[in-house]
Design an enzyme around this catalytic site. Structure first.
Site, PDB file in Angstrom:
ATOM      1  N   GLU A   1       1.024  -1.079  -0.046  1.00 36.23           N
ATOM      2  CA  GLU A   1      -0.068  -0.096  -0.041  1.00 36.23           C
ATOM      3  C   GLU A   1       0.969   1.173   0.085  1.00 36.23           C
ATOM      4  O   GLU A   1       1.898   1.216   0.611  1.00 36.23           O
ATOM      5  CB  GLU A   1      -0.802  -0.025   1.303  1.00 36.23           C
TER       6      GLU A   1
ATOM      7  N   HIS B   1      -3.525  -6.079   6.457  1.00 30.40           N
ATOM      8  CA  HIS B   1      -4.816  -6.371   6.102  1.00 30.40           C
ATOM      9  C   HIS B   1      -5.006  -6.440   4.557  1.00 30.40           C
ATOM     10  O   HIS B   1      -6.191  -6.401   3.946  1.00 30.40           O
ATOM     11  CB  HIS B   1      -5.512  -4.979   6.614  1.00 30.40           C
TER      12      HIS B   1
ATOM     13  N   ASP C   1       1.098  -2.824   9.470  1.00 30.94           N
ATOM     14  CA  ASP C   1      -0.137  -2.214   9.847  1.00 30.94           C
ATOM     15  C   ASP C   1      -0.556  -2.857  11.145  1.00 30.94           C
ATOM     16  O   ASP C   1      -1.157  -1.911  11.951  1.00 30.94           O
ATOM     17  CB  ASP C   1      -1.348  -2.208   8.684  1.00 30.94           C
TER      18      ASP C   1
ATOM     19  N   HIS D   1       2.833   2.399  11.537  1.00 31.34           N
ATOM     20  CA  HIS D   1       2.049   3.647  12.001  1.00 31.34           C
ATOM     21  C   HIS D   1       2.161   3.609  13.380  1.00 31.34           C
ATOM     22  O   HIS D   1       2.082   2.729  14.209  1.00 31.34           O
ATOM     23  CB  HIS D   1       0.476   3.695  11.605  1.00 31.34           C
TER      24      HIS D   1
END
Ligand code: FEO
Length: 396
Positions: free
Chosen positions: A81, A145, A164, A225
């Site tokens: 991503e 995910h 993530d 993150h």
């Protein structure tokens, strides 16, 4: 900005203080976020993940202050991503021969998004890459995910780079869990889980059990993150196991939209009824047209029941509640009850339509719903409170 994770690992990512929406407009990020990239130094130098595309130049110039780019021996792309792989394009232009280790699914996602001839090396669960005194061990984490998601574990330092998973959209100058307010950290961690990871909860449990079965010590979890779990990192693993297991607290969320306040007044009396039945319950009340959708979703995630209300409009119900129920439908909440309510002037379909949507979203209806013609009057209060009590008793 960069800082040491330990004597061998440096954080070289980007803190995004301004971010207020993520995934386009899908997810609110009231506390900003960070895109964490890590530089590991051993006999070989390894870069774990990059940052979101708009920060690519800034990221690379910061990285050059840490290390000559040609001294980076390996890149690991744990996830394709763009918030983590966005700067890969520019980086790969500068060091095109440096191998990029990623999962088989990331080969597809990276090529599909960037259309570049990256020097990709596919790895799978259990594969090791020696970097000198230590090894990297790769663990595919499909659908956590994205199909391409992967964890990377560093032996010796016992660090899990989880991408993530275990992350939070949380910008803070102090990037370790023991240095930030715990209440803020968990507010963001549960919001992240509820809104992004809920659909994959059964996989979360299986993946954590698989990683634990490797008996690898984990001294630190470095997500992609937010803050790093340095103190007692198992706390977030335990939380994930709990959140993934049809989580709820003693809470009910009432969410409604309203045209002329009739449905709002119904909501308030239903809440009174719940309070009369259970003085220890937490009751959250939101107007879906006026409150942040992701915050409401998080509160529903924490609830044993949701009570959704809308007046009837054009044989249906109001759009802000429809947007919320559509979002929730994709999350697949488990083990939650629901009911609906709303006032109407003539045809009165909203309760029936909302019930159908709640059932499609996997909720068990605790009642057939309560509808009132025109506005609630004094004579309606007892019935509305009884409705609230009934829902409260149904979740005992
Ligand atoms: Fe799935 Fe943070 O990207």
């Amino acid at each position: 900005m960069s800082f040491n994770i330990n004597e061998n690992i440096k954080w070289v990512g980007k803190i995004d203080w301004e971010l207020r929406k993520f995934h386009g407009e899908e997810l609110s990020t009231f506390r900003g976020s960070s895109y964490n990239s890590y530089l590991i130094r051993d006999e070989k130098n390894v870069l774990i993940d990059t940052v979101w595309s708009p920060f690519a130049k800034e990221f690379i110039s910061g990285l050059e202050e840490e290390i000559g780019l040609d001294k980076i021996d390996y890149i690991v792309a744990n996830h394709g991503e763009v918030d983590h792989s966005g700067a890969l394009s520019l980086l790969a232009e500068k060091i095109p021969d440096t191998p990029i280790y990623c999962s088989g699914n990331a080969v597809k996602s990276l090529k599909g998004q960037f259309h570049k001839d990256f020097n990709l090396v596919t790895v799978k669960t259990g594969d090791k890459l020696n970097i000198g005194k230590k090894d990297l061990i790769f663990v595919e984490a499909r659908m956590l995910h994205w199909p391409d998601s992967m964890f990377t574990y560093l032996t010796g330092d016992d660090v899990l780079f989880s991408n993530d998973a275990f992350g939070q959209h949380y910008a803070n100058e102090f990037m370790f869990n023991d240095l930030v307010p715990e209440s803020e950290l968990y507010e963001e961690a549960i919001k992240y889980y509820a809104n992004i990871l809920t659909p994959f909860s059964s996989l979360v449990i299986k993946k954590i059990q698989e990683v634990l079965s490797f008996n690898l010590p984990v001294k630190m979890i470095c997500p992609s993150h937010g803050v790093i779990w340095r103190k007692n990192p198992e706390q977030i693993i335990e939380k994930y196991l709990s959140w993934a297991d049809a989580y709820n607290e003693n809470q009910v969320t009432i969410v409604y939209d309203t045209m002329w306040n009739g449905t709002r007044r119904m909501a308030e009396e239903i809440a009174e009824g719940i309070k009369m039945d259970d003085e220890n319950i937490s009751i959250k009340i939101f107007n879906s047209a006026r409150h942040d959708l992701n915050t409401i979703v998080t509160e529903i995630f924490k609830s044993k029941a949701v009570i959704a209300g809308s007046p009837t409009v054009n044989k249906g119900y109001l759009a802000s509640l429809a947007a919320l129920l559509e979002f929730i439908k994709g999350l697949g909440f488990k083990n939650k009850k629901a009911a609906s309510f709303g006032c109407y002037g003539w045809s009165g379909e909203s309760v029936k339509v909302i019930n159908g949507e709640l059932e499609k979203a996997g909720f068990e209806l605790a009642d057939e719903g309560l509808r009132l013609m025109w506005h609630p009057g004094k004579e309606d209060i007892a019935g509305l409170r009884e409705f609230g009590k009934k829902i409260s008793r149904a979740i005992k």
